[in-house]
Design an enzyme around this catalytic site. Structure first.
Site, mmCIF file in Angstrom:
data_model
loop_
_atom_site.group_PDB
_atom_site.id
_atom_site.type_symbol
_atom_site.label_atom_id
_atom_site.label_comp_id
_atom_site.label_asym_id
_atom_site.label_seq_id
_atom_site.Cartn_x
_atom_site.Cartn_y
_atom_site.Cartn_z
ATOM 1 N N HIS A 1 -3.246 0.034 -10.131
ATOM 2 C CA HIS A 1 -2.176 0.672 -10.904
ATOM 3 C C HIS A 1 -2.734 1.657 -11.919
ATOM 4 O O HIS A 1 -2.065 2.020 -12.877
ATOM 5 C CB HIS A 1 -1.309 -0.381 -11.601
ATOM 6 C CG HIS A 1 -0.927 -1.524 -10.708
ATOM 7 N ND1 HIS A 1 -1.632 -2.711 -10.678
ATOM 8 C CD2 HIS A 1 0.027 -1.632 -9.764
ATOM 9 C CE1 HIS A 1 -1.100 -3.520 -9.763
ATOM 10 N NE2 HIS A 1 -0.095 -2.883 -9.190
HETATM 11 FE FE1 FES Z 1 -2.945 -3.309 -12.181
HETATM 12 FE FE2 FES Z 1 -5.577 -3.092 -12.484
HETATM 13 S S1 FES Z 1 -4.072 -1.732 -13.151
HETATM 14 S S2 FES Z 1 -4.481 -4.652 -11.445
#
Ligand code: FES
Length: 149
Positions: free
Chosen positions: A113
């Protein structure tokens, strides 16, 4: 016990090695003088530059400094993103990835993410990771020998 002894004598500036501790990857990164000098410049961009969040042992007292380490050049962190547990990848070099800003000072990028961490494992602002990378309990047995756990 669960402690792991690691010989870090072959680790050169700019290199990273990974060892397993309690089933988790632990990264040992030897930072160059240039990389160390860049850390304070990141502070205004970071969510928790002084590692004040979270449980007291997330960043042990001996690593609660600008470098988040005992030896200035040697970072020891758990290589797991505090958001949902992915393993961030190395993006040591400025401008190494099109998805990163041109002035990216180096660090780690979580592919899941998009959380970014600097070379002290400190998370940048406005990223999903609620915390900096965890610093595991560790100590030096000698210059070359590190004990994790
Ligand atoms: Fe979501 Fe690393 S940013 S698991």
């Amino acid at each position: 016990g669960a402690a792991v002894e690691v010989d870090i004598s072959a680790l050169k500036p700019g290199e990273k090695m990974t060892v397993e501790w309690r089933g988790k990857p632990v990264w040992i990164v030897k930072r160059t003088p240039e990389q160390l000098a860049g850390l304070p410049k990141n502070d205004p961009l970071l969510a928790d530059p002084k590692s004040e969040r979270k449980l007291p042992d997330w960043t042990p007292a001996y690593a609660r400094n600008e470098n988040r380490s005992i030896k200035a050049d040697t970072l020891v962190v758990v290589g797991i993103c505090p958001h949902l547990g992915c393993s961030p990848s190395d993006k040591f070099q400025p401008g190494a990835q099109p998805s990163l800003p041109d002035d990216w000072a180096g660090g780690f990028l979580c592919p899941c993410h998009g959380s970014t961490f600097d070379l002290a494992g400190r998370v940048y602002k406005n990223k999903p990771s609620p915390d900096n990378l965890e610093v595991p309990p560790h100590m030096y047995l000698s210059d070359a020998k590190l004990l994790i756990g």
